[in-house]
Design a protein around this motif. Structure first.
Motif: not given
Ligand code: GPK
Length: 833
Positions: A457, A460-462, A465, A469, A473, A717
């Motif tokens: 995860d 994918k988010t850092t 990222k 796009k 995904v 987080e």
């Protein structure tokens, strides 16, 4: 060269098929034969090393006949193969594993005993094959075991380092590195002097017109020869024996450059040979760090080019069309180290095979998969453009073209995001310009995976990222790591394995680890718990003996054994552990003798190597040893606390340590440990863990249940905000940690100056790893551990429950996920032994 025997003469070969030994007498004959002929010794000078060598040769002969059959079968069926490219394979010892996988350990034990040897002593003679740093290399080794066990047609490709990871000595409390020269006698490798590849470096690129087509030619420069060494990889309870091919470098054109030799320049021709051999000489000893050394880039290209040449050569034998390549070949990139393989395959297809760019690129991207193992910025590989240009001029051009076409696509899809191109470009426009290997790996692969859910995860988010796009995904997936239960339970902990087998319907759990769930029915069985506890105790006695033999410190096996063994790294937070140990020591010191009597005795065990250039990690080792030196001789404390640093942690030591732990520490700053795999090994061996919500700890918690693990600390987080607050807000240190620091500064554990940087990192430099933020919660979690351990009956029940729920963490499950979701390969059905 066609070297196949003509049909009429094959009859004689078939008549003379080699038969492997099947019983004790056959085994003994083989051992005696090898002692007396291969080793040229006799019963009058056969020591344990000779017994080890001869036993290994006997098993090696067996493996190699299986290996031959496996390779013939795989060639004949011509189905898709997997190639696992890894710069590290941390294999450990081979003999015990070979005996267990082939299923003849009992025979060998009896045979050796008749010949005058104890099998355990013989096994111990073997030098670990230590061609890796830590988790990443050991994962590759577990994957090879699972691939063979599950009958997948698979090869590993790596480098045959003359020096593996250094040996660690502790001298006056400091780490000293000693070279690991391990190839003196290695019965497990087969040199293939007939399998060689010439590898080119440097040179220039020119354009030529051939058949009206303009082609790029890479010419000149120097050539180094790659020689193949094969290591057979036996599956468990199957005849499948796969291959690990390791490349060794040597000067091309034979032993000497004869021209130089004849002209009297003997020295320089020898020097040239040595220079060529340097490429595969030594494993870089960094874990989670890339230092961008030119020789490292040379290693990478040397290995990747030799491996691809080999793979392509094998593919070409089947005379298929190029577009079928991805149906026959899956290549997995273990981290970014082999990323040049993407560029090399594209080069082969366009420059040598003459395919159009787009057709070639389609083949390339369908072939590769990329596994990411870290989000730490200092570990992400980047190479200066100038260095790549110099060493691999044609490859740099291809990288630029790959980037051009990629960015053109991005620009079309995101016309409004001007900054996007700069962010995702494979070339970082810095001074100097750099090639971003992770981005190249993503662009050149059809799947990218992380190694535990949280980690997958996070990428994918850092760090990736923007690529989510761009590609969607689905290109990004998770395959949570696993471990082989053959080595990490059956081999490391034979008594526990046997006890489990007695309650799980035999050894089937070793190939279907979910069968462990049957143990849960026996949690309340008094007799079962008693046997379980006895085995743990015996394993602790064995470790206590090792501690006594190697450090001189006597530890009480009835104490709680608290273990943290892994590479030393600030993000893994051994400093948090040792600060916690000092806190415990100070608390004990502050107690009356009466109060002390009520405390639970503990042994804090540390182990692990620091990269030779990692100064802070070395200071941490020094602090652990300094604390041990004070605590272990403090008569107020006695058995209540012992602090041990185990020298030279490696795979074979891990096999002894994991079964002997009560609690083990997996306490990285949340979000930094991609997965961790020793956490799995410890739980599988009936120990509980204390850990942060990081990596695979999270999934282990989900499987074993929150009441069977000790979690603490801030969540991933919240890390960014906390770091921000440290730097821009006021940063107060936990008061108990402050007392620990004051004690160190008083000189209680030796020269305070030695540890001032460690303290300053927390107090004054932003406490990047959140040691202070997590300290209170860490200490409280340890108090819960103490309380839980006092109730031995409940403790054992927790351990059994946890083991029964560990089925998910077998590397067999990982390999099946890779096979299905990334490689699209099927196993080849075979007969058992
Ligand atoms: C990750 F990036 C790296 C590296 O250079 N070396 C290494 O051993 C480890 N890793 C991770 O640190 C672990 O969390 C993980 O379990 C292991 O790779 C296998 O995926």
């Amino acid at each position: 060269v066609e070297a196949s025997i003509p049909e009429p003469q094959r009859e004689a070969w078939k008549r003379n098929q080699i038969t492997s030994f099947v019983d004790k007498d056959g085994f003994e004959q083989e051992v005696v034969r090898h002692v007396e002929t291969t080793l040229a010794r006799s019963m009058f000078n056969c020591d344990e090393i000779a017994a080890y060598s001869a036993t290994s040769l006997a098993f090696r002969d067996r493996l190699i006949t299986h290996w031959n059959k496996t390779q013939q079968r795989q060639t004949y069926r011509d189905t898709k193969r997997v190639y696992y490219l890894s710069l590290e394979f941390l294999m450990g010892r081979a003999l015990d594993n070979a005996m267990l996988n082939v299923g003849l350990k009992d025979i060998a034990k009896d045979g050796l005993s008749e010949l005058g040897f104890r099998i355990e002593d013989v096994i111990k003679q073997e030098h670990d094959a230590a061609l890796g740093n830590g988790g990443l290399g050991r994962l590759a080794a577990c994957f090879l075991d699972s691939l063979a066990t599950l009958n997948y047609p698979a090869w590993g490709y790596g480098l045959r380092y003359r020096y593996g990871i250094f040996k660690q000595e502790i001298i006056d409390g400091y780490q000293v590195e000693v070279p690991d020269y391990w190839l003196d006698f290695n019965p497990w490798e087969f040199p293939r002097h007939d399998v060689t590849v010439d590898i080119q470096f440097f040179g220039q690129v020119s354009k030529k017109t051939i058949d009206g087509k303009s082609m790029c030619m890479w010419e000149g420069g120097e050539i180094v020869q790659a020689v193949a060494y094969d290591v057979p990889i036996p599956g468990y309870d199957t005849s499948t024996t796969n291959n690990l091919r390791l490349w060794s470098s040597k000067a091309s054109g034979g032993e000497f450059d004869f021209q130089k030799f004849n002209s009297g320049d003997y020295e320089s021709s020898v020097a040239e040979q040595q220079r060529a051999e340097t490429i595969s000489a030594v494993l870089y000893p960094n874990d989670n760090l890339e230092r961008g050394k030119e020789l490292r880039l040379k290693q990478q290209y040397f290995w990747v080019a030799a491996s691809l040449y080999d793979i392509v050569r094998r593919f070409k034998k089947s005379k298929r069309q190029w577009k079928e390549f991805p149906d026959q070949v899956a290549i997995q990139l273990n981290d970014t180290h082999p990323t040049l393989a993407i560029v090399e395959l594209q080069r082969i297809l366009i420059d040598i095979e003459g395919l159009p760019w787009d057709d070639a690129w389609e083949i390339v991207t369908s072939t590769f998969g990329y596994t990411n193992h870290t989000v730490l910025p200092e570990a992400l590989e980047k190479w200066p453009v100038g260095l790549v240009q110099h060493l691999l001029p044609r490859h740099l051009q291809i990288i630029y073209d790959i980037n051009l076409y990629f960015l053109q696509g991005v620009e079309k899809a995101f016309p409004d995001d001007r900054d996007m191109l700069r962010r995702v470009s494979i070339i970082e426009e810095s001074q100097p310009k750099m090639v971003r290997m992770a981005f190249l790996a993503i662009v050149g692969s059809h799947k990218v995976n992380g190694v535990a859910e949280l980690h997958s995860d996070l990428i994918k988010t850092t760090i990736f990222k923007d690529f989510v796009k761009i590609y969607g995904v689905d290109k990004f997936t998770n395959v949570t790591n696993g471990i082989t239960p053959r080595r990490w339970l059956h081999q490391a902990n034979p008594r526990l394995s046997e006890l489990i087998a007695s309650r799980c319907g035999g050894n089937a759990f070793l190939t279907d680890l979910t069968l462990l769930s049957q143990l849960e029915r026996h949690v309340d069985d008094k007799q079962f718990r008693k046997e379980w506890a006895e085995i743990k105790y015996a394993n602790k006695v064995r470790l206590a003996k090792h501690i006594k033999d190697t450090t001189g410190v006597v530890v009480n096996p009835a104490s709680l054994f608290d273990v943290q063994v892994k590479r030393i790294h600030e993000y893994k937070r051994q400093q948090l552990n040792v600060f916690g140990v000092i806190h415990r020591y100070l608390s004990l010191k502050a107690m009356t003798p009466e109060q002390r009597k009520k405390q639970l005795p503990r042994v804090s065990i540390f182990g692990g190597k620091a990269a030779p250039g990692y100064w802070m990690a070395k200071q941490i080792i020094h602090l652990v040893n300094s604390v041990g030196a004070v605590v272990n001789k403090d008569e107020d404390i006695g058995d209540l606390l012992k602090v041990i640093f185990l020298e030279d942690y490696n795979v074979s030591k891990a096999e002894m340590i994991c079964p002997a732990s009560d609690i083990s520490e997996h306490i990285s700053t949340a979000g930094t440990e991609a997965s961790g795999t020793s956490n799995m090994k410890f739980v599988l061996n009936g120990g509980l863990i204390i850990g942060t919500c990081d990596g695979a700890n999270i999934e282990i918690t989900r499987e074993v249940g929150e009441s069977n693990i000790f979690l603490f600390g801030n969540l991933s987080e919240d890390v960014e905000d906390l770091r921000h607050a440290h730097t821009y807000g006021s940063h107060t240190i936990d008061p108990d940690l402050d007392k620990v620091f004051n004690e160190i500064e008083k000189g209680t554990f030796g020269t305070p100056h030695d540890f001032s940087a460690m303290i300053a990192a927390v107090r004054h430099h932003g406490d990047y790893y959140l040691v202070s933020d997590d300290f209170r919660s860490y200490i409280e979690a340890h108090q819960l551990v103490d309380e839980a351990y006092r109730n031995q009956d409940d403790w054992i029940a927790k351990c059994i429950t946890a083991v029964s729920r560990m089925g998910f963490f077998t590397s067999d499950r990982c390999i099946e996920e890779y096979a299905e979701e990334i490689w699209n390969v099927e196993p080849l059905a075979v007969d058992r032994h």
